[in-house]
Motif scaffolding. Structure first.
Motif: not given
Length: 109
Positions: A87, A90, A67
């Motif tokens: 990631k 999002e 992340l």
């Protein structure tokens, strides 16, 4: 893969997702990093109730999950910044709807 296996796989992925975002401080750290990369001290400033030890632990976990990226900037003095990966970004976008819900409903009778 049969239908039962697909359901089990889906429920495992959903459960892991909720376990991830339910860890204390994760969502606030993501929120903090959504605008731009930040140094450790800037993140800590934004979330003052978060101890430095716990912030360090969470950032390491978030790196392991893909992340967050830790960027070492070779200036004088050397600086370290943290930024969201694709990631993480999002996930941050997904959390925006929870933030909007909170602004609308939390604190109301």
């Amino acid at each position: 893969m049969n239908e039962e296996d697909q359901k089990n796989k889906l429920s495992i992925e959903v459960e892991r997702s909720y376990q991830l975002i339910s860890k204390k401080w994760i969502c606030l750290i993501i929120h903090t990093l959504m605008e731009s990369p930040k140094r450790f001290s800037e993140i800590h400033e934004f979330i003052p109730d978060l101890s430095k030890r716990m912030l360090n632990e969470r950032l390491k976990e978030m790196e392991e999950w893909g992340l967050v990226i830790r960027n070492v900037i070779a200036d004088r003095p050397v600086r370290t910044e943290y930024s969201l990966t694709r990631k993480g970004t999002e996930l941050g976008k997904s959390l925006k709807s929870i933030e909007a819900w909170g602004e609308k409903w939390v604190g109301r009778s």
